[in-house]
Design a protein around this motif. Sequence first.
Motif, PDB file in Angstrom:
ATOM      1  N   TYR B 505       0.840  -1.204   0.000  1.00  0.00           N
ATOM      2  CA  TYR B 505       0.000   0.000   0.000  1.00  0.00           C
ATOM      3  C   TYR B 505       0.870   1.247   0.000  1.00  0.00           C
ATOM      4  O   TYR B 505       1.995   1.239   0.515  1.00  0.00           O
ATOM      5  CB  TYR B 505      -0.934   0.000   1.218  1.00  0.00           C
ATOM      6  N   ASP B 543      -6.477   5.795  -5.923  1.00  0.00           N
ATOM      7  CA  ASP B 543      -7.634   6.092  -5.061  1.00  0.00           C
ATOM      8  C   ASP B 543      -8.731   6.905  -5.738  1.00  0.00           C
ATOM      9  O   ASP B 543      -9.743   7.215  -5.110  1.00  0.00           O
ATOM     10  CB  ASP B 543      -7.153   6.812  -3.798  1.00  0.00           C
ATOM     11  N   ARG B 584      -9.749   2.480  -8.877  1.00  0.00           N
ATOM     12  CA  ARG B 584      -9.665   1.623  -7.672  1.00  0.00           C
ATOM     13  C   ARG B 584      -9.719   0.153  -8.084  1.00  0.00           C
ATOM     14  O   ARG B 584     -10.282  -0.169  -9.127  1.00  0.00           O
ATOM     15  CB  ARG B 584     -10.880   1.905  -6.776  1.00  0.00           C
ATOM     16  N   ILE B 588     -12.651  -2.927  -4.050  1.00  0.00           N
ATOM     17  CA  ILE B 588     -13.037  -1.744  -3.260  1.00  0.00           C
ATOM     18  C   ILE B 588     -14.231  -1.084  -3.952  1.00  0.00           C
ATOM     19  O   ILE B 588     -14.213  -0.856  -5.159  1.00  0.00           O
ATOM     20  CB  ILE B 588     -11.880  -0.725  -3.189  1.00  0.00           C
ATOM     21  N   ASP B 589     -15.235  -0.782  -3.176  1.00  0.00           N
ATOM     22  CA  ASP B 589     -16.437  -0.116  -3.693  1.00  0.00           C
ATOM     23  C   ASP B 589     -16.077   1.310  -4.122  1.00  0.00           C
ATOM     24  O   ASP B 589     -15.334   2.010  -3.438  1.00  0.00           O
ATOM     25  CB  ASP B 589     -17.467  -0.090  -2.543  1.00  0.00           C
ATOM     26  N   SER B 590     -16.620   1.781  -5.231  1.00  0.00           N
ATOM     27  CA  SER B 590     -16.201   3.099  -5.727  1.00  0.00           C
ATOM     28  C   SER B 590     -16.750   4.272  -4.893  1.00  0.00           C
ATOM     29  O   SER B 590     -16.265   5.387  -4.982  1.00  0.00           O
ATOM     30  CB  SER B 590     -16.598   3.256  -7.195  1.00  0.00           C
ATOM     31  N   GLY B 592     -16.519   4.616  -1.692  1.00  0.00           N
ATOM     32  CA  GLY B 592     -15.998   4.227  -0.380  1.00  0.00           C
ATOM     33  C   GLY B 592     -15.622   5.377   0.527  1.00  0.00           C
ATOM     34  O   GLY B 592     -15.783   6.552   0.211  1.00  0.00           O
ATOM     35  N   ASP B 596     -11.149   3.264   2.645  1.00  0.00           N
ATOM     36  CA  ASP B 596     -11.142   2.572   1.354  1.00  0.00           C
ATOM     37  C   ASP B 596     -10.139   3.210   0.401  1.00  0.00           C
ATOM     38  O   ASP B 596      -9.477   2.519  -0.362  1.00  0.00           O
ATOM     39  CB  ASP B 596     -12.543   2.615   0.717  1.00  0.00           C
ATOM     40  N   SER B 597     -10.045   4.544   0.458  1.00  0.00           N
ATOM     41  CA  SER B 597      -9.081   5.223  -0.413  1.00  0.00           C
ATOM     42  C   SER B 597      -7.671   4.763  -0.094  1.00  0.00           C
ATOM     43  O   SER B 597      -6.856   4.523  -0.983  1.00  0.00           O
ATOM     44  CB  SER B 597      -9.164   6.737  -0.234  1.00  0.00           C
ATOM     45  N   LEU B 599      -6.821   1.934   1.130  1.00  0.00           N
ATOM     46  CA  LEU B 599      -6.657   0.556   0.635  1.00  0.00           C
ATOM     47  C   LEU B 599      -6.583   0.492  -0.885  1.00  0.00           C
ATOM     48  O   LEU B 599      -6.047  -0.459  -1.450  1.00  0.00           O
ATOM     49  CB  LEU B 599      -7.812  -0.328   1.130  1.00  0.00           C
ATOM     50  N   SER B 600      -7.176   1.493  -1.555  1.00  0.00           N
ATOM     51  CA  SER B 600      -7.160   1.485  -3.015  1.00  0.00           C
ATOM     52  C   SER B 600      -5.774   1.770  -3.586  1.00  0.00           C
ATOM     53  O   SER B 600      -5.476   1.380  -4.711  1.00  0.00           O
ATOM     54  CB  SER B 600      -8.113   2.545  -3.570  1.00  0.00           C
TER      55      SER B 600
END
Lengths: 167, 611
Positions: B505, B543, B584, B588-590, B592, B596-597, B599-600
Amino acid sequence: MSIIQKKIILIGSFSVGKTSLIRRYVDNSFSDDYISTIGVKISKKMIDAGDKKLMLLIWDVEGALDNIRRVNKTYIKGAAGAIVVTDITSEHIGETLKIHLEDLYSVNGPIPTVIAVNKIDKDPGFRFDMEPLLKDYPGIAATLYTSAKSGQNVEELFAVLAGRITE
Amino acid sequence: MILDDYSKLKRLLFDEELATINRMVRDIRELEHAQEKDVLVERLSQLITQVVSKAIQENRGQFYGAIQPIISKGLLDELHRSDEELQKILYPVILSTIQEQVHKQKDLIVDALYPIMGNMISKYVSSAIKDMMLEINQKLENSLSFARWKRKFRARLLGISEAQMLMQEADFSSVDAVFLIHKESGLLIVDLYREENYKFEEAEMVASMLSAIRSFVNDWISNDNKLSELSEIEYGNSSISIESAGSSYLAVVTRNKIDMKDKLAKVLSKVVDKYSRELMNYDGDTSSIDIADIKVILSALFVKEHTAAREKKFPILGVLFVTILLAAPTGWYGYTEYLAYKVKQKELALKELITEKNRIHVYDMDITTRENGKIILSGMVLKKEEKERIEALGKGYNALSMVQSVEDDFVRNFDVNFEKNFDTSFNSSFDRRYETMRLKSFIVKINGLYRSDISYTFKGNEVSFSGTLVNETIKKKFIESAQKNFGHRVLHFDIRTVTKIENIYFEFDSVEIAPEYTAVLDRAVALHKQYGDYFLKIYIYNDEIGPDYINRKISYARADKIREALIERGFDEQKVIVRSFAKRPDFIDSNGTADDSQLSRCATFEWELNK
């Protein structure tokens, strides 16, 4: 010391000077007539790469853009490396290189490839931004600006490729 | 004077008219004169050329149509009339025309004459051979010797004339050169010559060129049947016979036409059986393969075989005959032996049909016959068409083909379509053997596709699989497929995966790899050293904060960082493939959150065998 044979593909669009590059370089070759008959011309060149002695068998292949025929992919099979030739007068260098690289990689995966931008004698300062291609085609080992006319970088072209193949 | 006056008056009154009348009289006279034939011809002849050229100019076809009958007839008359004269005139013209045509369009002329010349020559040759045979026979009749009587006896036995027998015994053919060539690359593996002076100067180039021609013919010309291949190139009284199997082919230069087919197939299959793996992986380095041993095997091609093949069959038949005679008193035992012999013959015939007559090379071929007489055939071929061909050939022998092909859509559905209607209790020894074959085919296929090293053990009702597969997805598929095909048994799996490499990451807007990921990179390199065949695919995601092109640029830079870091540690750069995205990752859900960012902004890793 035994000699190791390697098959090399030379591919590029019509009139970029592929055949002239070959003529400038090789030890021996079959007649030019074959390329118009069966779409390939075979030449041979002995070269030292590090501690190895290589015999390059160069398959000068008609590219997809040479005429309406598709490129004969079986000619590309089993190649250890490739030289993709374009020239500085070509209109869409990037696009045509992509087509040839796709043909190559779809058969062999990312084999070591050297890009030859030919006819550099016409405009010695010419440079093409190869950066976008490098991302998608990890096999590209180097880009050399060549001139079959003056001989500039012709020997180097094959030497760089041979070096990369034996690494 | 009066007359004069009258004349004067007349002149005054009619002078003008008189001139006109005189002119008219002259014209009438001239017209009368013009109707005379000679004058008409004279006048028309001046016009006729103009008339004809105008007619031709205006309507050539019509004009030609009108005059053609006359011209043709005229020509015919002329031809009949003076043959000799015409010959004299035409002879030089025809001769020079033919000479010129031959010079300019030799091939066309040859094509045109070939059908006639071919027949003519073959008629001539066969009559010449007939004469020669007669002559030999006559000479033989006049000589007496023991050898002659022996020959005569053998000829009678074979039902041929003694002269034919003599011709068969005399063998003018020879094998001059043998090349073993790697099919895909056209690289020369071995070249071998009858004598030093038959050596090819540029054998490697010849090998490449032959391979190109072979590809050309196979790809561009023979499109009717994908299995048909170039098998012979003839030139003069020499020819190159080609025999291919698996990943290599033999090209043999012969003189005076010998049918090498069977011999080539036999010798090549000897080489392939012994060195199939080395041949498949051949990369131009002859030290990777036992050249000396291959040369020994290939040198059998130079040995001349006389017409002994036919005679050899007699002892086999004889032995069989004697065996049956001896076995007969032992009753049933003899009969079953005989049946077993028949079964074996059938199996051999099928094998011959596939490998020799149809020239399909089957790796790990195994043929066995079930109690109900059904032949089961297993093994591995390269091409899908070969597999289908074998299935079709097997039908005539009541055979079930379990032959698999490397090209099967195995990667996609991962299912081995074996026949399912067998007895799952597997009590008989045959059924155990059948099951072993299924297991073997299954494993050969898995290992061929994934270059893995899965092995199995089969004890009682339990099958254990162990080895290494590329990643978790394939491991899952493998287990599913094994259960589907061998679920009637107790299965054990001890499968390791090459892989999972943890994600890396990145901090917002940063392209630096944090020090904590050093271990991840080291692990990737260590795995690469162990499993050099695999490509490491790196997917870089971002992200989606800010403009797309910036995100793409950052992804490129991150990809470069990881790539460089791996190569620095000794990863082969040809085996690293990077795909950079501005978006992303799918997991990952867009819409988010900030988490989430975080993790993206990641790099994920996959090991794949293909690019």
